[in-house]
Design a protein around this motif. Structure first.
Motif, mmCIF file in Angstrom:
data_model
loop_
_atom_site.group_PDB
_atom_site.id
_atom_site.type_symbol
_atom_site.label_atom_id
_atom_site.label_comp_id
_atom_site.label_asym_id
_atom_site.label_seq_id
_atom_site.Cartn_x
_atom_site.Cartn_y
_atom_site.Cartn_z
ATOM 1 N N THR A 46 10.970 11.471 40.506
ATOM 2 C CA THR A 46 9.564 11.319 40.857
ATOM 3 C C THR A 46 8.704 11.357 39.603
ATOM 4 O O THR A 46 8.806 12.286 38.801
ATOM 5 N N VAL A 47 7.883 10.332 39.415
ATOM 6 C CA VAL A 47 6.907 10.353 38.320
ATOM 7 C C VAL A 47 5.725 11.188 38.774
ATOM 8 O O VAL A 47 5.090 10.905 39.789
ATOM 9 N N GLU A 48 5.430 12.229 38.032
ATOM 10 C CA GLU A 48 4.391 13.183 38.423
ATOM 11 C C GLU A 48 3.062 12.922 37.735
ATOM 12 O O GLU A 48 2.007 13.258 38.280
ATOM 13 N N ALA A 49 3.085 12.317 36.548
ATOM 14 C CA ALA A 49 1.820 12.078 35.840
ATOM 15 C C ALA A 49 2.023 11.067 34.728
ATOM 16 O O ALA A 49 3.105 10.986 34.127
ATOM 17 N N THR A 64 0.872 8.597 26.487
ATOM 18 C CA THR A 64 1.795 9.173 25.512
ATOM 19 C C THR A 64 3.195 9.345 26.092
ATOM 20 O O THR A 64 4.189 9.190 25.383
ATOM 21 N N HIS A 65 3.274 9.667 27.396
ATOM 22 C CA HIS A 65 4.577 9.832 28.027
ATOM 23 C C HIS A 65 4.403 9.965 29.540
ATOM 24 O O HIS A 65 3.284 10.148 30.035
ATOM 25 N N LEU A 66 5.499 9.838 30.243
ATOM 26 C CA LEU A 66 5.534 10.112 31.672
ATOM 27 C C LEU A 66 6.047 11.522 31.894
ATOM 28 O O LEU A 66 7.041 11.922 31.298
ATOM 29 N N ARG A 67 5.394 12.258 32.769
ATOM 30 C CA ARG A 67 5.916 13.536 33.212
ATOM 31 C C ARG A 67 6.617 13.313 34.549
ATOM 32 O O ARG A 67 6.008 12.791 35.492
ATOM 33 N N THR A 68 7.891 13.637 34.623
ATOM 34 C CA THR A 68 8.670 13.362 35.821
ATOM 35 C C THR A 68 9.421 14.610 36.281
ATOM 36 O O THR A 68 9.478 15.619 35.572
ATOM 37 N N SER A 69 10.027 14.491 37.448
ATOM 38 C CA SER A 69 10.825 15.602 37.983
ATOM 39 C C SER A 69 12.087 15.836 37.176
ATOM 40 O O SER A 69 12.773 16.849 37.352
ATOM 41 N N ALA A 70 12.412 14.899 36.270
ATOM 42 C CA ALA A 70 13.596 15.046 35.420
ATOM 43 C C ALA A 70 13.223 15.204 33.950
ATOM 44 O O ALA A 70 14.041 14.968 33.065
ATOM 45 N N ALA A 99 2.083 1.656 47.171
ATOM 46 C CA ALA A 99 1.109 2.452 47.910
ATOM 47 C C ALA A 99 0.877 3.817 47.286
ATOM 48 O O ALA A 99 -0.089 4.509 47.636
ATOM 49 N N TRP A 100 1.745 4.242 46.381
ATOM 50 C CA TRP A 100 1.634 5.551 45.731
ATOM 51 C C TRP A 100 0.903 5.469 44.386
ATOM 52 O O TRP A 100 0.789 6.468 43.678
ATOM 53 N N SER A 101 0.379 4.313 44.026
ATOM 54 C CA SER A 101 -0.219 4.126 42.704
ATOM 55 C C SER A 101 -1.383 5.072 42.442
ATOM 56 O O SER A 101 -1.555 5.577 41.326
ATOM 57 N N SER A 102 -2.201 5.329 43.468
ATOM 58 C CA SER A 102 -3.381 6.165 43.243
ATOM 59 C C SER A 102 -3.037 7.625 43.005
ATOM 60 O O SER A 102 -3.903 8.410 42.602
ATOM 61 N N SER A 103 -1.791 8.026 43.242
ATOM 62 C CA SER A 103 -1.397 9.397 42.917
ATOM 63 C C SER A 103 -1.192 9.566 41.414
ATOM 64 O O SER A 103 -1.137 10.695 40.914
ATOM 65 N N LEU A 104 -1.090 8.463 40.692
ATOM 66 C CA LEU A 104 -0.889 8.513 39.247
ATOM 67 C C LEU A 104 -2.118 8.066 38.464
ATOM 68 O O LEU A 104 -2.287 8.445 37.308
#
Length: 206
Positions: free
Chosen positions: A8-11, A20-26, A40-45
């Motif tokens: 999951t991409v969190e931010a 600068t980077h993606l913050r993810t669950s991994a 449909a999940w674009s606005s969460s990021l």
């Protein structure tokens, strides 16, 4: 290409108008360029005006060895019926402002089956094979958001509503040209996220 599944991409972490980077669950991931294609999940990021529109679908089935009773796609008011060579006949779809509410519902299935039977009565006598649901990424004008963003190394490719599979080839070509060569098609400005600013919609991308 390094494909990652189940993450999951969190931010989208930003600084000075760059990601600068993606913050993810991994953990964190870095790249030279990023493409927001989260549907449909674009606005969460990112605060782009993309919201989910739920769609419920179902399929009935015939034995292909008995012959396929339907040979062409049928379109009616708020309904379509699509025959497949494996004997399935797809029926869809609802358009619901239900957020991310999961599952099929009796009301949704009743709606599409009633409309399908009105368009093609024989479908009412065929055995139910499966049903499912999904979420369409919808913008206020029901057109996609494509091209450059407020960040130099972030490109947008979202908001395709009901036409994602149809627009996938041209989207890939336009976004590929932009990311790889900074070659902007004259089509891109019409799909810029900035059009919503001029329309006085609640869009605020920092």
């Amino acid at each position: 290409i390094d494909m990652q599944r189940g993450i999951t991409v969190e931010a989208l972490v930003q600084r000075e108008r760059r990601v600068t980077h993606l913050r993810t669950s991994a953990g964190d991931f870095e790249a030279g360029h990023y493409i927001l294609a989260a549907g449909a999940w674009s606005s969460s990021l990112l605060p782009v005006p993309v919201v989910p529109r739920k769609g419920q679908m179902a399929a009935v089935r015939v034995d292909p060895s008995d012959g396929l009773p339907l040979q062409r796609v049928l379109f009616g008011e708020n309904i379509y019926i699509v025959p497949r060579q494996d004997g399935r006949i797809l029926i869809g779809a609802t358009v619901e402002e239900a957020g991310f509410a999961p599952h099929n519902t009796p009301a949704g299935l009743q709606q599409i089956f009633a409309a399908a039977a009105n368009l093609y009565p024989a479908v009412a006598q065929l055995p139910l094979y499966e049903c499912w649901w999904g979420f369409r990424p919808t913008t206020p004008d029901q057109l996609p958001v494509l091209g450059p963003s407020h960040c130099q190394n972030l490109t947008l490719a979202t908001g395709h509503y009901r036409n994602g599979i149809l627009l996938a080839p041209i989207t890939a070509a336009l976004i590929g040209d932009w990311v790889a060569d900074q070659r902007a098609s004259p089509l891109l400005p019409a799909f810029s996220w900035e059009r919503f600013l001029s329309a006085n919609l609640s869009v605020s991308i920092p």
